[in-house]
Design a protein around this motif. Structure first.
Motif, PDB file in Angstrom:
ATOM      1  N   GLY A  22       0.799  -1.222   0.000  1.00  0.00           N
ATOM      2  CA  GLY A  22       0.000   0.000   0.000  1.00  0.00           C
ATOM      3  C   GLY A  22       0.828   1.266   0.000  1.00  0.00           C
ATOM      4  N   GLN A  23       2.126   1.147   0.301  1.00  0.00           N
ATOM      5  CA  GLN A  23       3.009   2.310   0.288  1.00  0.00           C
ATOM      6  C   GLN A  23       3.328   2.771  -1.135  1.00  0.00           C
ATOM      7  N   ASN A  24       3.126   1.879  -2.092  1.00  0.00           N
ATOM      8  CA  ASN A  24       3.456   2.202  -3.478  1.00  0.00           C
ATOM      9  C   ASN A  24       2.191   2.619  -4.226  1.00  0.00           C
ATOM     10  N   THR A  25       2.199   3.812  -4.763  1.00  0.00           N
ATOM     11  CA  THR A  25       0.999   4.357  -5.407  1.00  0.00           C
ATOM     12  C   THR A  25       0.674   3.697  -6.746  1.00  0.00           C
ATOM     13  N   GLU A  26       1.602   2.899  -7.275  1.00  0.00           N
ATOM     14  CA  GLU A  26       1.359   2.225  -8.554  1.00  0.00           C
ATOM     15  C   GLU A  26       0.780   0.829  -8.376  1.00  0.00           C
ATOM     16  N   LEU A  27       0.677   0.383  -7.121  1.00  0.00           N
ATOM     17  CA  LEU A  27       0.214  -0.967  -6.829  1.00  0.00           C
ATOM     18  C   LEU A  27      -1.038  -0.927  -5.958  1.00  0.00           C
ATOM     19  N   GLU A  28      -1.939  -1.878  -6.182  1.00  0.00           N
ATOM     20  CA  GLU A  28      -3.169  -1.950  -5.393  1.00  0.00           C
ATOM     21  C   GLU A  28      -3.488  -3.406  -5.055  1.00  0.00           C
ATOM     22  N   VAL A  29      -3.621  -3.707  -3.774  1.00  0.00           N
ATOM     23  CA  VAL A  29      -4.026  -5.045  -3.350  1.00  0.00           C
ATOM     24  C   VAL A  29      -5.547  -5.138  -3.458  1.00  0.00           C
ATOM     25  N   VAL A  30      -6.021  -6.016  -4.340  1.00  0.00           N
ATOM     26  CA  VAL A  30      -7.464  -6.127  -4.560  1.00  0.00           C
ATOM     27  C   VAL A  30      -8.085  -7.269  -3.767  1.00  0.00           C
ATOM     28  N   GLY A  31      -7.237  -8.137  -3.182  1.00  0.00           N
ATOM     29  CA  GLY A  31      -7.787  -9.237  -2.408  1.00  0.00           C
ATOM     30  C   GLY A  31      -6.708 -10.083  -1.767  1.00  0.00           C
ATOM     31  N   CYS A  32      -7.129 -10.923  -0.808  1.00  0.00           N
ATOM     32  CA  CYS A  32      -6.219 -11.836  -0.121  1.00  0.00           C
ATOM     33  C   CYS A  32      -6.885 -13.204  -0.015  1.00  0.00           C
ATOM     34  N   ALA A  33      -6.083 -14.254  -0.157  1.00  0.00           N
ATOM     35  CA  ALA A  33      -6.597 -15.616  -0.057  1.00  0.00           C
ATOM     36  C   ALA A  33      -5.732 -16.418   0.899  1.00  0.00           C
ATOM     37  N   GLY A  34      -6.357 -17.395   1.584  1.00  0.00           N
ATOM     38  CA  GLY A  34      -5.639 -18.182   2.568  1.00  0.00           C
ATOM     39  C   GLY A  34      -5.208 -19.550   2.094  1.00  0.00           C
ATOM     40  N   ASP A  35      -5.625 -19.938   0.885  1.00  0.00           N
ATOM     41  CA  ASP A  35      -5.190 -21.215   0.323  1.00  0.00           C
ATOM     42  C   ASP A  35      -5.343 -21.177  -1.195  1.00  0.00           C
ATOM     43  N   GLY A  36      -4.855 -22.213  -1.849  1.00  0.00           N
ATOM     44  CA  GLY A  36      -4.856 -22.235  -3.301  1.00  0.00           C
ATOM     45  C   GLY A  36      -6.231 -22.231  -3.931  1.00  0.00           C
ATOM     46  N   ARG A  37      -7.176 -22.930  -3.322  1.00  0.00           N
ATOM     47  CA  ARG A  37      -8.530 -22.974  -3.874  1.00  0.00           C
ATOM     48  C   ARG A  37      -9.186 -21.607  -3.822  1.00  0.00           C
ATOM     49  N   GLU A  38      -9.035 -20.918  -2.695  1.00  0.00           N
ATOM     50  CA  GLU A  38      -9.584 -19.568  -2.577  1.00  0.00           C
ATOM     51  C   GLU A  38      -8.891 -18.628  -3.560  1.00  0.00           C
ATOM     52  N   ALA A  39      -7.605 -18.860  -3.789  1.00  0.00           N
ATOM     53  CA  ALA A  39      -6.854 -18.036  -4.739  1.00  0.00           C
ATOM     54  C   ALA A  39      -7.437 -18.148  -6.143  1.00  0.00           C
ATOM     55  N   ILE A  40      -7.792 -19.362  -6.532  1.00  0.00           N
ATOM     56  CA  ILE A  40      -8.378 -19.576  -7.859  1.00  0.00           C
ATOM     57  C   ILE A  40      -9.715 -18.847  -7.969  1.00  0.00           C
ATOM     58  N   ASP A  41     -10.550 -18.986  -6.948  1.00  0.00           N
ATOM     59  CA  ASP A  41     -11.861 -18.333  -6.959  1.00  0.00           C
ATOM     60  C   ASP A  41     -11.727 -16.813  -7.045  1.00  0.00           C
ATOM     61  N   LEU A  42     -10.813 -16.249  -6.237  1.00  0.00           N
ATOM     62  CA  LEU A  42     -10.644 -14.791  -6.237  1.00  0.00           C
ATOM     63  C   LEU A  42      -9.990 -14.302  -7.525  1.00  0.00           C
ATOM     64  N   CYS A  43      -9.129 -15.120  -8.101  1.00  0.00           N
ATOM     65  CA  CYS A  43      -8.507 -14.742  -9.366  1.00  0.00           C
ATOM     66  C   CYS A  43      -9.567 -14.595 -10.452  1.00  0.00           C
ATOM     67  N   LEU A  44     -10.488 -15.538 -10.514  1.00  0.00           N
ATOM     68  CA  LEU A  44     -11.556 -15.481 -11.516  1.00  0.00           C
ATOM     69  C   LEU A  44     -12.504 -14.314 -11.255  1.00  0.00           C
ATOM     70  N   LYS A  45     -12.693 -13.983  -9.989  1.00  0.00           N
ATOM     71  CA  LYS A  45     -13.622 -12.912  -9.623  1.00  0.00           C
ATOM     72  C   LYS A  45     -13.003 -11.524  -9.742  1.00  0.00           C
ATOM     73  N   LEU A  46     -11.763 -11.373  -9.261  1.00  0.00           N
ATOM     74  CA  LEU A  46     -11.147 -10.047  -9.157  1.00  0.00           C
ATOM     75  C   LEU A  46     -10.244  -9.688 -10.332  1.00  0.00           C
ATOM     76  N   LYS A  47      -9.826 -10.682 -11.110  1.00  0.00           N
ATOM     77  CA  LYS A  47      -8.966 -10.461 -12.274  1.00  0.00           C
ATOM     78  C   LYS A  47      -7.705  -9.657 -11.928  1.00  0.00           C
ATOM     79  N   PRO A  48      -6.898 -10.134 -10.986  1.00  0.00           N
ATOM     80  CA  PRO A  48      -5.667  -9.404 -10.646  1.00  0.00           C
ATOM     81  C   PRO A  48      -4.657  -9.473 -11.783  1.00  0.00           C
ATOM     82  N   ASP A  49      -3.763  -8.501 -11.810  1.00  0.00           N
ATOM     83  CA  ASP A  49      -2.685  -8.520 -12.801  1.00  0.00           C
ATOM     84  C   ASP A  49      -1.548  -9.425 -12.344  1.00  0.00           C
ATOM     85  N   VAL A  50      -1.265  -9.376 -11.037  1.00  0.00           N
ATOM     86  CA  VAL A  50      -0.159 -10.144 -10.461  1.00  0.00           C
ATOM     87  C   VAL A  50      -0.624 -10.817  -9.174  1.00  0.00           C
TER      88      VAL A  50
END
Length: 217
Positions: A22-50
């Motif tokens: 959050g200290q970097n103005t060019e980066l934005e955290v759009v979500g957090c996941a606690g395991d790989g399955r949640e990561a897949i679900d949030l990736c499909l929903k939030l469409k993160p770049d990285v």
């Protein structure tokens, strides 16, 4: 703004990363996941770049998540952020589609830079992971039994790479094959990017030990 998804089973680490990024103005955290399955679900929903991906997690491991996400969202960049620095984990992560591999003790400024590199399409291996055994490098980003890199090179790039392995400077390369030192410098920079190393010394070492240079074909 580069959209980032943090994936780690430790809540405190996720929150710390969120504050740091959050200290970097060019980066934005759009979500957090606690395991790989949640990561897949949030990736499909939030469409993160990285995605910053841990490896050892319950329910669905980081390795499995990387492979699945790359099938579903191949353009999403995935940086492994892990304490695991052994050869097998590093090689497996890249084989599954990871775009970079860094240690959890990375300093914020370097992490910001690596995220931007990944977003720009560059692959990255942090210094601690560079000197892994040759056979693991080969299994990760090389093809065939002869351990040659699968990256395609132009004839000019092959010429320059061979001279880099011989220890020549940009000026010497230019004099040898008839080009300016500036042009030689640009080609060396292209090779460094293609082979995911940090400088010409690493490029020469990797070329000499994995049959990347033309004279080793």
């Amino acid at each position: 703004m580069i959209k980032i998804l943090i994936v780690d089973d430790m809540v405190i680490l996720r929150e710390c990363l969120k504050l740091v990024i959050g200290q970097n103005t060019e980066l934005e955290v759009v979500g957090c996941a606690g395991d790989g399955r949640e990561a897949i679900d949030l990736c499909l929903k939030l469409k993160p770049d990285v995605i910053l991906m841990d490896l050892n997690m319950p329910v669905f491991s980081g390795h499995d998540a990387i492979m699945e996400i790359k099938k579903l969202e191949p353009s999403t960049k995935i940086l492994v952020l892990s304490v695991e620095d052994d050869e097998k984990n590093i090689a497996t992560a890249f084989k599954n589609g990871a775009d970079g591999y860094v240690s959890k003790d990375i300093v914020p400024e370097e992490l910001f830079a690596v995220i931007k590199k990944a977003f720009a399409g560059e692959r990255y291996i942090q210094e601690f992971a560079f000197y892994i055994k040759r056979e693991w490098i080969a299994s990760t980003i090389c093809i065939g039994t002869e351990q040659k890199f699968s990256v395609e090179l132009t004839e000019r790039q092959k010429e320059v790479l061979d001279l880099v392995v011989q220890g020549m400077t940009n000026e010497e390369i230019g004099d040898t094959i008839g080009m300016s030192a500036g042009r030689a410098r640009n080609i060396v920079a292209e090779l460094i990017s293609k082979f995911m190393v940090k400088n010409r010394t690493q490029l020469a070492v990797m070329a000499a030990t994995t049959q990347m240079s033309p004279e080793r074909k």
